[in-house]
Design an enzyme around this catalytic site. Structure first.
Site, PDB file in Angstrom:
ATOM      1  N   ASP A 187     118.787  44.912 -17.272  1.00  0.00           N
ATOM      2  CA  ASP A 187     120.048  45.655 -17.406  1.00  0.00           C
ATOM      3  C   ASP A 187     121.230  44.721 -17.166  1.00  0.00           C
ATOM      4  O   ASP A 187     121.338  44.091 -16.115  1.00  0.00           O
ATOM      5  CB  ASP A 187     120.106  46.804 -16.398  1.00  0.00           C
ATOM      6  N   GLY A 229     115.170  45.291 -11.383  1.00  0.00           N
ATOM      7  CA  GLY A 229     115.120  46.441 -10.500  1.00  0.00           C
ATOM      8  C   GLY A 229     115.131  47.735 -11.280  1.00  0.00           C
ATOM      9  O   GLY A 229     114.981  48.817 -10.708  1.00  0.00           O
ATOM     10  N   ASP A 279     120.377  39.584  -8.565  1.00  0.00           N
ATOM     11  CA  ASP A 279     119.865  38.383  -9.227  1.00  0.00           C
ATOM     12  C   ASP A 279     120.140  37.123  -8.408  1.00  0.00           C
ATOM     13  O   ASP A 279     119.581  36.057  -8.708  1.00  0.00           O
ATOM     14  CB  ASP A 279     120.503  38.211 -10.608  1.00  0.00           C
TER      15      ASP A 279
END
Length: 226
Positions: free
Chosen positions: A9, A111, A183
């Site tokens: 994402d 995630g 990240d």
């Protein structure tokens, strides 16, 4: 470069899975801090929670649990429809194909949710070597409002280090590509840290910043990953 790990994402995809799921959920009722009942637009609430997490204002684990809780009762049919709207960025499928042709080990560390990642990849007819993602449990008919998976509390640096070890690669020969605060762990340990339109709190950890897949491809070609 032997191993390339992508966030999903905001990186490989410009879709936000939880927001797509939240749009299917519509509105929910909850109690305000003073005890009054109020209607909450789930998609808007999820977008706000996500923004706070990506800017490192709240923990990712907390943000993920808060967003999953808003999805309690969402039918599996509606969830599948939401996953069907998850798309890859323009050029992402070609980039993944080029990495595979080179023989580079490619992983998606997200995630987000595995069902949405797989739906997007299958629609484009591409594959990666490994997907490390979270899942939304269900009771057979609807989502329970819970979330499970190794990247709720676990971090992406641990996942990237495992992938490097399993592929007999030194960390200097790894690439991490991401945009948000969750990240940061993998960006900080990778041999090359690439920020894809990174959030302000993330950019200082990046060796290179790109804004589209063409730029990313040029970076990976220079590093002989493609």
């Amino acid at each position: 470069m032997k191993v390339v790990a992508f966030d999903f994402d905001g990186t490989l995809s410009d879709s936000e899975m939880t927001v797509l799921l939240g749009e299917r959920q519509g509105t929910v009722e909850r109690r305000s801090t003073d005890g009054r009942a109020e209607s909450v637009d789930v998609a808007e609430e999820m977008a706000a929670i996500t923004a706070r997490a990506m800017n490192d204002e709240i923990s990712y684990a907390r943000s993920l649990r808060d967003r999953a809780a808003l999805l309690e009762g969402l039918s599996l049919e509606a969830a599948e429809e939401a996953y069907g709207d998850v798309t890859l960025r323009p050029g992402a499928a070609d980039l993944l194909d080029a990495l595979a042709e080179k023989g580079t080990y490619v992983a998606i560390l997200t995630g987000g949710f595995e069902d949405g990642v797989r739906a997007a990849l299958e629609r484009e007819g591409v594959a990666v070597d490994e997907i490390v993602a979270n899942r939304l449990p269900d009771d057979g008919e609807a989502l329970t409002g819970e979330v499970e998976g190794s990247l709720i509390e676990g971090t992406k640096d641990e996942a990237l280090e495992r992938l490097a070890a399993e592929n007999d690669a030194d960390m200097v020969n790894t690439v991490a590509v991401g945009d948000g605060a969750n990240d940061l762990p993998m960006l900080e340990v990778a041999g090359l840290a690439v920020g894809f339109e990174p959030k302000p709190a993330v950019e200082p950890a990046c060796d290179v910043v790109v804004s589209d897949m063409a730029e990313l491809r040029e970076v990976l070609e220079r590093k002989n990953a493609i």
